[in-house]
Each structure stands twice: as structure tokens, then as C-alpha cells.
Design a protein around this motif. Structure first.
Motif, PDB file in Angstrom:
ATOM      1  N   PHE A 137       1.851  -4.995   8.924  1.00 32.13           N
ATOM      2  CA  PHE A 137       2.142  -5.301   7.525  1.00 32.13           C
ATOM      3  C   PHE A 137       3.624  -5.019   7.274  1.00 32.13           C
ATOM      4  N   VAL A 138       4.372  -6.056   6.941  1.00 39.49           N
ATOM      5  CA  VAL A 138       5.780  -5.905   6.575  1.00 39.49           C
ATOM      6  C   VAL A 138       5.855  -6.022   5.062  1.00 39.49           C
ATOM      7  N   VAL A 139       6.114  -4.903   4.386  1.00 41.20           N
ATOM      8  CA  VAL A 139       5.981  -4.841   2.932  1.00 41.20           C
ATOM      9  C   VAL A 139       7.322  -4.518   2.291  1.00 41.20           C
ATOM     10  N   TYR A 140       7.335  -4.599   0.962  1.00 38.20           N
ATOM     11  CA  TYR A 140       8.566  -4.344   0.205  1.00 38.20           C
ATOM     12  C   TYR A 140       8.217  -3.506  -1.018  1.00 38.20           C
ATOM     13  N   PHE A 141       8.379  -2.182  -0.877  1.00 34.16           N
ATOM     14  CA  PHE A 141       8.131  -1.250  -1.973  1.00 34.16           C
ATOM     15  C   PHE A 141       9.412  -0.473  -2.254  1.00 34.16           C
ATOM     16  N   THR A 142       9.973  -0.643  -3.449  1.00 30.62           N
ATOM     17  CA  THR A 142      11.145   0.137  -3.821  1.00 30.62           C
ATOM     18  C   THR A 142      10.755   1.498  -4.401  1.00 30.62           C
ATOM     19  N   VAL A 143       9.477   1.672  -4.685  1.00 29.33           N
ATOM     20  CA  VAL A 143       8.907   3.006  -4.939  1.00 29.33           C
ATOM     21  C   VAL A 143       7.746   3.134  -3.968  1.00 29.33           C
ATOM     22  N   PHE A 144       7.813   4.146  -3.112  1.00 27.35           N
ATOM     23  CA  PHE A 144       6.878   4.204  -1.990  1.00 27.35           C
ATOM     24  C   PHE A 144       6.350   5.623  -1.832  1.00 27.35           C
ATOM     25  N   PRO A 145       5.025   5.788  -1.684  1.00 27.09           N
ATOM     26  CA  PRO A 145       4.483   7.139  -1.455  1.00 27.09           C
ATOM     27  C   PRO A 145       4.972   7.700  -0.121  1.00 27.09           C
ATOM     28  N   LEU A 146       5.146   8.988  -0.074  1.00 25.55           N
ATOM     29  CA  LEU A 146       5.572   9.631   1.172  1.00 25.55           C
ATOM     30  C   LEU A 146       4.366   9.739   2.101  1.00 25.55           C
ATOM     31  N   PRO A 147       4.355   9.023   3.213  1.00 26.04           N
ATOM     32  CA  PRO A 147       3.154   8.985   4.058  1.00 26.04           C
ATOM     33  C   PRO A 147       2.800  10.339   4.677  1.00 26.04           C
ATOM     34  N   ARG A 165       3.033  13.253   3.300  1.00 27.94           N
ATOM     35  CA  ARG A 165       2.639  14.253   2.325  1.00 27.94           C
ATOM     36  C   ARG A 165       1.497  13.711   1.476  1.00 27.94           C
ATOM     37  N   GLU A 166       0.731  14.627   0.878  1.00 33.92           N
ATOM     38  CA  GLU A 166      -0.354  14.210  -0.002  1.00 33.92           C
ATOM     39  C   GLU A 166       0.166  13.773  -1.362  1.00 33.92           C
ATOM     40  N   ASN A 167       1.345  14.247  -1.727  1.00 33.59           N
ATOM     41  CA  ASN A 167       1.943  13.886  -3.006  1.00 33.59           C
ATOM     42  C   ASN A 167       3.382  13.473  -2.767  1.00 33.59           C
ATOM     43  N   GLY A 168       3.980  12.929  -3.799  1.00 33.10           N
ATOM     44  CA  GLY A 168       5.394  12.605  -3.721  1.00 33.10           C
ATOM     45  C   GLY A 168       5.650  11.132  -3.486  1.00 33.10           C
ATOM     46  N   ILE A 169       6.676  10.624  -4.166  1.00 32.87           N
ATOM     47  CA  ILE A 169       7.091   9.243  -3.991  1.00 32.87           C
ATOM     48  C   ILE A 169       8.599   9.208  -3.820  1.00 32.87           C
ATOM     49  N   ALA A 170       9.079   8.161  -3.213  1.00 30.37           N
ATOM     50  CA  ALA A 170      10.513   7.961  -3.029  1.00 30.37           C
ATOM     51  C   ALA A 170      10.948   6.746  -3.826  1.00 30.37           C
ATOM     52  N   PHE A 171      12.027   6.877  -4.594  1.00 33.21           N
ATOM     53  CA  PHE A 171      12.648   5.755  -5.280  1.00 33.21           C
ATOM     54  C   PHE A 171      13.741   5.217  -4.369  1.00 33.21           C
ATOM     55  N   LEU A 172      13.595   3.987  -3.926  1.00 35.01           N
ATOM     56  CA  LEU A 172      14.421   3.445  -2.859  1.00 35.01           C
ATOM     57  C   LEU A 172      15.348   2.342  -3.359  1.00 35.01           C
ATOM     58  N   LYS A 173      16.384   2.102  -2.601  1.00 35.82           N
ATOM     59  CA  LYS A 173      17.341   1.047  -2.930  1.00 35.82           C
ATOM     60  C   LYS A 173      16.670  -0.319  -2.824  1.00 35.82           C
ATOM     61  N   ASP A 174      16.948  -1.176  -3.785  1.00 31.43           N
ATOM     62  CA  ASP A 174      16.421  -2.540  -3.789  1.00 31.43           C
ATOM     63  C   ASP A 174      17.298  -3.384  -2.870  1.00 31.43           C
ATOM     64  N   VAL A 175      17.056  -3.287  -1.573  1.00 30.63           N
ATOM     65  CA  VAL A 175      17.991  -3.819  -0.572  1.00 30.63           C
ATOM     66  C   VAL A 175      18.141  -5.330  -0.635  1.00 30.63           C
ATOM     67  N   TYR A 176      17.109  -6.046  -1.071  1.00 26.84           N
ATOM     68  CA  TYR A 176      17.184  -7.504  -1.160  1.00 26.84           C
ATOM     69  C   TYR A 176      17.270  -7.988  -2.609  1.00 26.84           C
ATOM     70  N   ASN A 177      17.517  -7.081  -3.542  1.00 31.60           N
ATOM     71  CA  ASN A 177      17.681  -7.443  -4.955  1.00 31.60           C
ATOM     72  C   ASN A 177      16.490  -8.252  -5.480  1.00 31.60           C
ATOM     73  N   ARG A 178      15.294  -7.790  -5.159  1.00 28.33           N
ATOM     74  CA  ARG A 178      14.076  -8.494  -5.559  1.00 28.33           C
ATOM     75  C   ARG A 178      13.467  -7.966  -6.853  1.00 28.33           C
ATOM     76  N   ASP A 179      13.791  -6.748  -7.221  1.00 23.64           N
ATOM     77  CA  ASP A 179      13.080  -6.115  -8.335  1.00 23.64           C
ATOM     78  C   ASP A 179      13.235  -6.886  -9.646  1.00 23.64           C
TER      79      ASP A 179
END
Length: 580
Positions: free
Chosen positions: A540-550, A552-566
Motif C-alpha cells: 500500500f503506497v499511501v499519502y497521509f500528511t497526518v499519520f499515526p505513529l506505528p 506507539r499506541e498513541n501519537g500522531i505526526a503532522f507531516l510536510k505536504d510534499v506533493y502539495n495535495r492537501d
């Protein structure tokens, strides 16, 4: 003799003067028990008439179609709603569902359920119009137009919850092209949602929100993002914190409490460790490790030191964060509930690849280099199935890359770099002498530029092949320095692996034919060697600019919109919800 009826095949020509003449089928009426078989009587008997249509069903289905006609919904959505509502009334023996219910209360409960999943229910109350008369539907037992309308509204809420307001083409346009592991056929999907809706509505008509529970996406990404969204809306206007100074492990820090609370809110620090940091006013070891995880998740140098770049990442706009979580929640609706016991996931904005076992237990993780942010080089968002691991692969240079980036180097330089020119395909490739004329043949498409296997090969020593329409795959690379960058969008579209040998060992670890030693030997020596997957693994090749930390049981990462899709995706989502 035993009582029985033998039905003869209707061979009409044997019992008529013309093959065109039609007669009822021949049957044998047996004589009473004890009589001889020759006493049986041959007679022509008309077959039983076909069952009469149930006029209640026809009347209800007609009403459903009339209500759907002017709804403005896509044809596929209308067809699915027709099946769901019709099936529900069939399961309810064509009796009304909402005779003892207040429609306004039902709609309010359904709307609350949608809001709890970041969905705007604004269209539900007015959906399916009021053009039809409000009275009972003729030929039914007390079923009214209003009853059918309310059933359709609940069904639309269920589909909205399951599929979202926007089609997959507005979210990830290539997601359902080619192989689509984890997704069932459309007809089967429609049958499943029809059966589920009918069963849930018949069981929980007094609690419409429970009807919707069965349609909530069940994949771990959706569950984690929804949890983060609920935490966010529980504190809609948090105090904005401006961090100052710097901190490192063991140092007293005047904003230790605020930093600990922020890391806890983002899921990087446990409540116990956050309380210790807040109490002592010291940048503790646990806070340093948590900050390192935050830095890694956000593409920063993971040194555990709280400096200006990390502070800038921690400076958040709560409203913007909630908006981004909602957008990525909608993306998560496209992820299958069942991805396989073992599967691989690439998240492009984080520039990482993850291998999961037992559902979503993290088995391996590493950085990747992926496609540049140009129209013809972006890595596509799609899914497929890993079929082969190829050791010491050739690189068959695509024509456009050969023409634009390699042919100008000339025959001598290309030969020294391990390139050769061949004629024909993979199975019957024949080498052609490297000359300027041959390079012109490559430019015209008559010949192919190929790089021989080895350490200098652009694909490195191993390639992971999952055949797809986009001609992309995972592979090794000799350009190891690129993995140190926070911005790793540098490839032609394929995904280069930071630790390809580790990935090969993880992928093949359940194959007794491929030990760690054999994998190492296959990468270092010999000719091209292929390990076919005995149990194909989904990719699965996905695109999440907010992504759960795999990890850890909790926590998310706010990531750069590398392809300007948001922004484009958000505009499509808003339009799909009626511009609200």
C-alpha cells in the motif's frame, strides 16, 4: 410401487406433427400402490403458474426510485441506496420502520453520530425532497412516503460514514486502478452493505446510531486519527505556547511543564513521564527520547535537543491541525479494513516504509527516497501485491530517462559505468556494440539502454517487484547519502530503500528456501536470481500528511505536504459536501 412422479423432458417434436407446436409437459400419474406399472396413466398437465409479484415490494421500490431520482447523487450511490432500502423493507416484511418514532429525533441522533466522525450532516435532513405526497403508499400495509424517506436518510448516513462524501478519484485518483488488494468486488460490496443495513435496522431501529456503528471503518489508521480528532475537539481553543531558549537532557528548563504537556498531547510522552517533567522543571531523559521520536516523525534530525527548528514544528495552529486531521480521516476511509497478516505500507509524506505483521504490529521500518515533486516523477498513490524479490537485477533504462539524462554522456562513459545496448525484450535480449549510431537507435526506440548487474547498478543489489501500471517498485541504491536528508523526494518515481537487505530478510523470513546467509550471498555474488513470493504480500503506497505513529499506541505526526495535495483534496472534499 412407490409413489413418484417422473417428469419427461419436453421433446415437443415427438408429441406433435410440427416441431413448432407447443404442448404442456408430459408427466406420468402413477397407479395406486400395488398396481402394475402398465396401469400408469400418461396425461398432459399444465405447469404451476409463476409466483405473483409482491405488490407491496413493487410499490415501495417505486417510491424509493422516485425519492432518489432528484437527489443529485451519483448513479452508483443511488443503486446502492435502492438495494439497501428495498432489502430493509423486505427483511421487515414490508412493515413501516418509524411508526412510533419522531423523525426529527431520529435525524438528530444520526447527525450526532456523523459529527462524532468529523462528518457534516447538513444535507441529511433535507435529502430526498418532499415533492411526493406524504400519505400511505398504495398497496402497502401502513408504509408511508415519510417512512421510506427516513429509511433512505439513515441509509445515506451509513454510506457517508463508510465511504465518505467524496469519491476515491477526488482523494487518491489511482487507488482503485489495477490490482486492489483488500477490496472486494463492487457487486459483493453492495450485497454486503445491503445485508448489513437490513440486519442492523431491523435490530436497532430504536437506536439509529447503533445502525451506523456497523459502517464505521475498522482499519487502524482511521481509528487512531479519529481518536486524535476527538482529543482535538475536546479542547477547541487551547492556549498557544511560544517556546523560547533551548534544552537538552538534564538541563533545567523554564518551560519544561509546557513542553512535557505538548509532547503528551501529541502522544510522544506518557502521562507519568510528563508529570515528572512538569514537577521537576528539568528536561528529563524521557522527554529527550520523546522529542527524538517527534523529530524523526517530522523529518528533523533526531538528536533529542530542543532547538529552533524543533520549536517551529511544535508551534501549531489548532484549527489548522483539526482541519488536516479531518482531511486525513477521509483518506483513511479508503484503506481496507483487512490488509493481510503481513503487508507493506509506504507513507510518502513521512518518506518511510513500514512492514506490518499480525494486523498492525510493526515488524520493520526504514527511510525511503521517492519521486520528485514534478508532474511526471511523483510516486503514485496505489496498491498492489509483491510477487518477486530479484537479486542483482538489470536496470532497463526507460526511454525518456535514457534520452534526457544518459545518452549525452557518449559511448565511452556509458560503457565504463556498466551500461550496454540491447535489442529485443528481456527473454531474448541481444547485445549491440556501443556506438554513437546505437545511441541514436536508443533515442528512436529501436534499441534499449540497459545497465548490468552489480554494485554500481542504479537499482543496487536487490529489487522488489509488484507489477503495476505505473512501472514503479522498491529497490536498493548506490546513492546512500540521500537517506540523511529530511527531504527525500529525489527519484524518478520508484522507491529506494535505506536497508534493502533487512527488507529482503523480513519479506522472505517465512520462506525456508531463503536464509539470511543465502540472501546475503545472492546480493553479493553471481547472476540475476529471483525469489518468488510463496505467499504474495500486499503493498500500500499511501499519502497521509497526518499519520499515526506505528511504533506507539498513541501519537500522531503532522507531516510536510510534499506533493502539495492537501489544498486540492480539501477543496474537493468541501465541494462534495455542498460547499459547507
Amino acid at each position: 410401487m412407490a409413489s413418484w412422479i417422473a417428469v419427461c423432458l419436453p421433446v415437443v417434436a415427438l408429441f406433435s406433427t410440427s416441431a413448432q407446436e407447443k404442448k404442456p409437459p408430459l408427466i406420468i400419474i402413477p397407479a395406486p400402490d400395488g398396481d402394475k406399472a402398465e396401469d400408469d396413466e400418461l396425461v398432459y398437465v399444465s405447469p404451476p403458474p409463476p409466483p405473483l409479484p409482491d405488490f407491496r415490494k413493487l410499490a415501495i421500490d417505486k417510491t424509493i426510485r422516485q425519492l432518489l431520482a432528484d437527489s443529485g447523487l451519483p448513479p452508483r450511490r443511488k443503486a446502492r441506496l435502492l438495494r439497501m432500502a428495498s432489502g430493509a423493507y423486505l427483511g421487515h416484511r414490508f412493515q413501516p420502520f418509524w411508526l412510533d418514532s419522531n423523525p426529527d429525533i431520529v435525524i438528530e441522533r444520526v447527525s450526532d453520530a456523523l459529527r462524532s466522525h468529523a462528518l457534516d450532516p447538513f444535507a441529511i435532513p433535507d435529502m430526498f425532497g418532499d415533492e411526493l405526497p406524504f400519505g400511505p403508499i398504495p398497496k402497502t400495509d401502513r408504509v408511508t412516503v415519510d417512512d421510506v424517506r427516513l429509511t433512505l436518510q439513515v441509509a445515506e448516513a451509513a454510506l457517508l460514514l463508510k465511504e465518505g462524501p467524496a469519491t476515491e478519484k477526488l482523494v487518491w485518483e489511482k487507488w482503485n486502478q489495477g490490482d486492489t488488494p483488500g477490496t472486494i468486488a463492487t457487486a459483493v460490496h453492495t450485497e454486503n452493505v445491503t445485508r448489513t443495513f437490513s440486519g442492523q435496522l431491523n435490530r436497532h431501529v430504536a437506536e439509529p446510531e447503533r445502525v451506523l456503528d456497523a459502517f464505521v471503518p475498522q482499519n487502524w489508521i482511521y481509528e487512531r486519527l479519529r481518536k486524535a480528532w476527538l482529543i482535538s475537539v475536546s479542547n477547541p481553543n487551547p492556549d498557544l505556547i511560544t517556546f523560547r531558549g533551548n534544552a537538552y537532557r538534564g538541563k533545567r528548563y523554564s518551560q519544561a511543564r509546557e513542553l512535557a504537556e505538548t509532547l503528551e498531547m501529541l502522544g510522544f510522552l506518557s502521562p507519568e513521564d510528563a508529570a515528572e517533567g512538569a514537577k521537576t522543571g528539568v528536561f528529563t531523559t524521557a522527554m529527550s527520547y520523546a522529542l527524538r521520536d517527534f523529530q524523526r516523525a517530522n523529518g528533523l534530525r533526531a538528536d533529542g535537543i530542543f532547538g529552533p527548528k524543533t520549536m517551529a514544528k511544535l508551534k501549531r495552529d489548532p484549527n489548522r491541525d483539526r482541519q488536516r486531521i479531518v482531511l486525513n480521516l477521509h483518506r483513511a476511509r479508503l484503506v481496507p479494513n483487512e490488509m493481510g497478516d503481513r503487508y507493506v505500507m509506504v507513507n510518502l509524506p513521512s518518506g518511510e516504509i513500514f512492514g506490518f505483521e499480525n494486523g498492525h504490529q510493526l515488524g520493520i521500518r526504514m527511510r525511503i527516497v521517492f519521486g520528485r515533486n514534478t508532474e511526471d516523477r511523483r510516486t503514485p498513490i496505489f496498491r498492489d501485491t509483491l510477487e518477486e524479490v530479484i537479486f542483482r537485477p538489470y536496470w532497463w533504462v526507460p526511454k525518456d530517462i535514457a534520452v534526457n539524462e544518459y545518452l549525452h554522456r557518449g559511448p565511452g562513459s556509458l560503457s565504463r559505468s556498466g551500461y550496454e545496448i540491447v535489442r529485443g525484450g528481456f527473454a531474448d535480449a541481444r547485445s549491440v556494440r556501443m556506438t554513437s549510431s546505437a545511441l541514436r537507435g536508443v533515442a528512436s526506440g529501436d534499441l534499449i539502454l540497459r545497465q548490468r548487474a552489480g554494485y554500481g547498478n542504479a537499482l543496487g543489489l536487490v529489487k522488489f517487484r509488484f507489477p503495476n501500471d505505473h512501472a514503479v517498485y522498491f529497490h536498493d541504491t548506490p546513492q546512500k547519502h540521500l537517506f540523511q536528508y529530511s527531504d527525500r523526494a529525489h527519484s524518478h518515481g520508484c522507491m529506494r530503500l535505506e536497508k534493502p537487505r533487512d527488507m529482503a530478510e523480513w519479506v522472505l523470513k517465512h520462506d525456508p528456501d531463503w536464509s539470511s546467509a543465502k540472501i546475503q550471498q545472492a546480493m553479493r555474488y553471481g547472476n540475476r536470481n529471483v525469489a518468488e513470493m510463496k505467499q504474495p504480500m500486499h503493498v500500500f503506497v499511501v499519502y497521509f500528511t497526518v499519520f499515526p505513529l506505528p511504533e506507539r499506541e498513541n501519537g500522531i505526526a503532522f507531516l510536510k505536504d510534499v506533493y502539495n495535495r492537501d489544498m486540492t483534496s480539501l477543496e474537493g472534499l468541501v465541494a462534495a459536501q455542498g460547499g459547507k
